[in-house]
Design a protein around this motif. Structure first.
Motif, PDB file in Angstrom:
ATOM      1  N   ASP A   1       6.250  -6.705   8.777  1.00 26.87           N
ATOM      2  CA  ASP A   1       6.955  -7.921   9.202  1.00 26.87           C
ATOM      3  C   ASP A   1       6.312  -8.518  10.445  1.00 26.87           C
ATOM      4  O   ASP A   1       6.175  -9.741  10.551  1.00 26.87           O
ATOM      5  N   GLU A   2       5.928  -7.663  11.390  1.00 28.13           N
ATOM      6  CA  GLU A   2       5.278  -8.156  12.618  1.00 28.13           C
ATOM      7  C   GLU A   2       3.945  -8.809  12.306  1.00 28.13           C
ATOM      8  O   GLU A   2       3.602  -9.853  12.858  1.00 28.13           O
ATOM      9  N   LYS A   3       3.209  -8.203  11.377  1.00 33.36           N
ATOM     10  CA  LYS A   3       1.909  -8.761  10.983  1.00 33.36           C
ATOM     11  C   LYS A   3       2.074 -10.111  10.315  1.00 33.36           C
ATOM     12  O   LYS A   3       1.306 -11.035  10.582  1.00 33.36           O
ATOM     13  N   GLU A   4       3.084 -10.248   9.452  1.00 37.83           N
ATOM     14  CA  GLU A   4       3.322 -11.517   8.755  1.00 37.83           C
ATOM     15  C   GLU A   4       3.781 -12.628   9.698  1.00 37.83           C
ATOM     16  O   GLU A   4       3.518 -13.785   9.457  1.00 37.83           O
ATOM     17  N   SER A   5       4.493 -12.258  10.767  1.00 40.70           N
ATOM     18  CA  SER A   5       5.023 -13.280  11.674  1.00 40.70           C
ATOM     19  C   SER A   5       3.965 -13.806  12.641  1.00 40.70           C
ATOM     20  O   SER A   5       4.212 -14.769  13.352  1.00 40.70           O
TER      21      SER A   5
ATOM     22  N   ILE B   1       9.120   4.787   6.296  1.00 42.86           N
ATOM     23  CA  ILE B   1       9.153   3.553   5.498  1.00 42.86           C
ATOM     24  C   ILE B   1       9.667   2.389   6.333  1.00 42.86           C
ATOM     25  O   ILE B   1       9.122   1.282   6.275  1.00 42.86           O
ATOM     26  N   ALA B   2      10.689   2.626   7.155  1.00 39.30           N
ATOM     27  CA  ALA B   2      11.197   1.572   8.037  1.00 39.30           C
ATOM     28  C   ALA B   2      10.108   1.115   9.003  1.00 39.30           C
ATOM     29  O   ALA B   2       9.955  -0.095   9.264  1.00 39.30           O
ATOM     30  N   ALA B   3       9.329   2.050   9.533  1.00 42.02           N
ATOM     31  CA  ALA B   3       8.243   1.706  10.460  1.00 42.02           C
ATOM     32  C   ALA B   3       7.164   0.883   9.744  1.00 42.02           C
ATOM     33  O   ALA B   3       6.639  -0.084  10.308  1.00 42.02           O
ATOM     34  N   ILE B   4       6.856   1.253   8.509  1.00 43.67           N
ATOM     35  CA  ILE B   4       5.868   0.492   7.732  1.00 43.67           C
ATOM     36  C   ILE B   4       6.347  -0.937   7.532  1.00 43.67           C
ATOM     37  O   ILE B   4       5.593  -1.897   7.706  1.00 43.67           O
ATOM     38  N   HIS B   5       7.628  -1.100   7.178  1.00 44.89           N
ATOM     39  CA  HIS B   5       8.182  -2.448   6.974  1.00 44.89           C
ATOM     40  C   HIS B   5       8.163  -3.245   8.269  1.00 44.89           C
ATOM     41  O   HIS B   5       7.864  -4.437   8.263  1.00 44.89           O
ATOM     42  N   GLN B   6       8.485  -2.597   9.362  1.00 45.26           N
ATOM     43  CA  GLN B   6       8.496  -3.282  10.660  1.00 45.26           C
ATOM     44  C   GLN B   6       7.089  -3.762  11.016  1.00 45.26           C
ATOM     45  O   GLN B   6       6.912  -4.919  11.420  1.00 45.26           O
ATOM     46  N   LEU B   7       6.090  -2.908  10.844  1.00 42.60           N
ATOM     47  CA  LEU B   7       4.706  -3.317  11.119  1.00 42.60           C
ATOM     48  C   LEU B   7       4.271  -4.452  10.206  1.00 42.60           C
ATOM     49  O   LEU B   7       3.603  -5.393  10.646  1.00 42.60           O
TER      50      LEU B   7
END
Length: 132
Positions: free
Chosen positions: A127-131, A119-125
């Motif tokens: 966040d990176e996509k949104e930025s 789940i942390a990895a999904i959130h990180q990906l």
């Protein structure tokens, strides 16, 4: 106060079915539960008020057009996104995406620590996509 149409009342009944979990965001009433209080929906009456059994014991309804509540995940208590997941446990309860992912990974046999890593990895990906 203007009363809502039958169509609006029916849409509220679909949005807040009996058993839904909600959080209080705004209520201008001296007897109101504290902002942030969670509760369980008992139903929606004919004037569009959402009848709630608040976790602090209050039974004050959320008045249509006046008070503000939002649905929350019944598993973790986080706000439900616009497009929630459907629980694998009963095929009818709406839950947040993270809890849906946890259920799927648990069914796959993954332990809790590894689930949280996914789940942390999904959130990180995300966040990176949104930025970008």
């Amino acid at each position: 106060m203007r009363f809502p149409s039958r169509e609006i009342v029916e849409s509220l009944r679909k949005k807040y079915p009996v058993g839904s979990r909600v959080e209080l965001l705004k209520m201008d009433d001296p007897q109101a539960p504290p902002i942030g209080t969670l509760g369980t929906v008992r139903g929606v009456d004919d004037i569009g008020s959402v009848m709630v059994n608040w976790d602090n014991g209050s039974g004050l309804s959320a008045a249509f057009g006046e008070d503000i509540i939002r649905k929350v995940c019944p598993v973790c208590g986080q706000p439900l996104p616009e497009h929630p997941a459907l629980s694998r446990r009963d095929n009818k309860t709406l839950i947040c995406s993270d809890c849906g992912t946890r259920e799927a990974l648990a069914d796959f046999g993954m332990d809790i620590e590894d689930q949280e890593g996914v789940i942390a990895a999904i959130h990180q990906l995300s966040d990176e996509k949104e930025s970008k």
